[in-house]
Design an enzyme around this catalytic site. Structure first.
Site, mmCIF file in Angstrom:
data_model
loop_
_atom_site.group_PDB
_atom_site.id
_atom_site.type_symbol
_atom_site.label_atom_id
_atom_site.label_comp_id
_atom_site.label_asym_id
_atom_site.label_seq_id
_atom_site.Cartn_x
_atom_site.Cartn_y
_atom_site.Cartn_z
ATOM 1 N N TYR A 42 1.925 -39.442 26.030
ATOM 2 C CA TYR A 42 0.466 -39.424 25.878
ATOM 3 C C TYR A 42 -0.015 -38.024 25.500
ATOM 4 O O TYR A 42 -0.800 -37.860 24.557
ATOM 5 C CB TYR A 42 -0.200 -39.863 27.186
ATOM 6 C CG TYR A 42 -1.705 -39.667 27.183
ATOM 7 C CD1 TYR A 42 -2.512 -40.540 26.476
ATOM 8 C CD2 TYR A 42 -2.286 -38.607 27.874
ATOM 9 C CE1 TYR A 42 -3.893 -40.358 26.459
ATOM 10 C CE2 TYR A 42 -3.658 -38.415 27.854
ATOM 11 C CZ TYR A 42 -4.463 -39.299 27.145
ATOM 12 O OH TYR A 42 -5.816 -39.106 27.116
ATOM 13 N N SER A 47 -7.723 -34.689 24.403
ATOM 14 C CA SER A 47 -7.647 -34.646 25.861
ATOM 15 C C SER A 47 -7.220 -33.252 26.281
ATOM 16 O O SER A 47 -6.553 -32.537 25.511
ATOM 17 C CB SER A 47 -6.628 -35.669 26.374
ATOM 18 O OG SER A 47 -6.321 -35.457 27.745
#
Length: 258
Positions: free
Chosen positions: A165, A152
């Site tokens: 995350y 990501s």
């Protein structure tokens, strides 16, 4: 084995896709099948996997559904053993299963922390451990194999309340660079794909009010990427000549600044 053609550049290859029941995984499984690969789709939701397989087959592709939780080491190994015995082993692995949760660290949302670590890191490692021997064997026989991990943009940029995350995705990116150094000499290409905001059900996992407000503002401010955008990026990486390896691929919505 299917004969290679320019319209089916992945003909003859066996692609394993995790997190295939929705979003990026689902779109990528369909696209890889369109490119000629036999696709093995892995996720927990068997009903969605079977609908995906039916759709792929209706469009002329080949697919097999194996319902499992990637955090279950024995289940993942059993799936890898089946892929080896029934389909000759995987030579393309799209390691995509993951979850995104957010909360200020002071809230001590330890269950959310652990869930993200279990799925985004431990599940990722379970799949890598089970399928890497097949990738190495395939690369030795055919000259190329691919391991593509979904990271990501959060692996490199700062997003308040997404610390855990983001840290799990930084792990994915850094791991991918190391694995490339280990496996590249064996003709296994390793890539990390780092998307910006993609319109998937991942956002529905978010419960933190501040993060939800930020996502709503972002949706108004820009056109988000679609799962198909990521699927075509994965397909592009996998169809490059064997001598070429995209180490990291960062793909952003045009209007997303960071």
């Amino acid at each position: 084995m299917t004969t290679y053609t320019s319209s089916h550049p992945l003909a003859g290859r066996v692609a394993v896709v995790t997190g295939a029941s929705s979003g990026i995984g689902e779109a990528t499984a369909e696209h890889l099948a369109e490119l000629g690969a036999k696709v093995v789709v892995l996720a927990r939701r068997a009903d969605r996997l079977h609908r995906l397989v039916a759709r792929i087959e209706k469009n002329g592709g080949e697919a097999v559904a194996l319902a499992l939780d990637v955090t279950d080491t024995s289940a993942v190994q059993a799936a890898a053993d089946r892929v080896a015995s029934e389909y000759g082993g995987a030579d393309l692995l799209f390691n995509n299963a993951g979850v995104m949760l957010s909360a200020p660290v002071e809230e001590l949302a330890t269950e959310q922390w652990q869930r993200q670590i279990d799925l985004n890191i431990t599940g990722l490692m379970n799949v890598i451990g089970a399928f890497t021997p097949q990738l190495v064997t395939a690369a030795g026989e055919r000259g190329v194999a691919d391991l593509i991990n979904t990271s990501s943009i959060a692996a490199r940029n700062i997003f308040p309340n997404f610390a855990v995350y983001s840290a799990t995705k930084a792990y994915v990116t850094h791991l991918s660079r190391h694995l490339r150094a280990e496996l590249g000499a064996k003709n296994v290409r390793v890539s990390a794909i780092e998307p910006g905001i993609v319109a998937t059900e991942l956002q529905s996992h978010v419960t933190d009010e501040g993060a939800l407000a930020w996502l709503e503002d972002a949706k108004e401010a820009m056109e988000w990427l679609t799962p198909a955008d990521i699927a075509h990026t994965v397909g592009f990486a996998a169809t490059l000549p064997p001598r070429a390896n995209l180490q990291q691929i960062t793909i952003m919505p045009t209007a997303q600044p960071s």
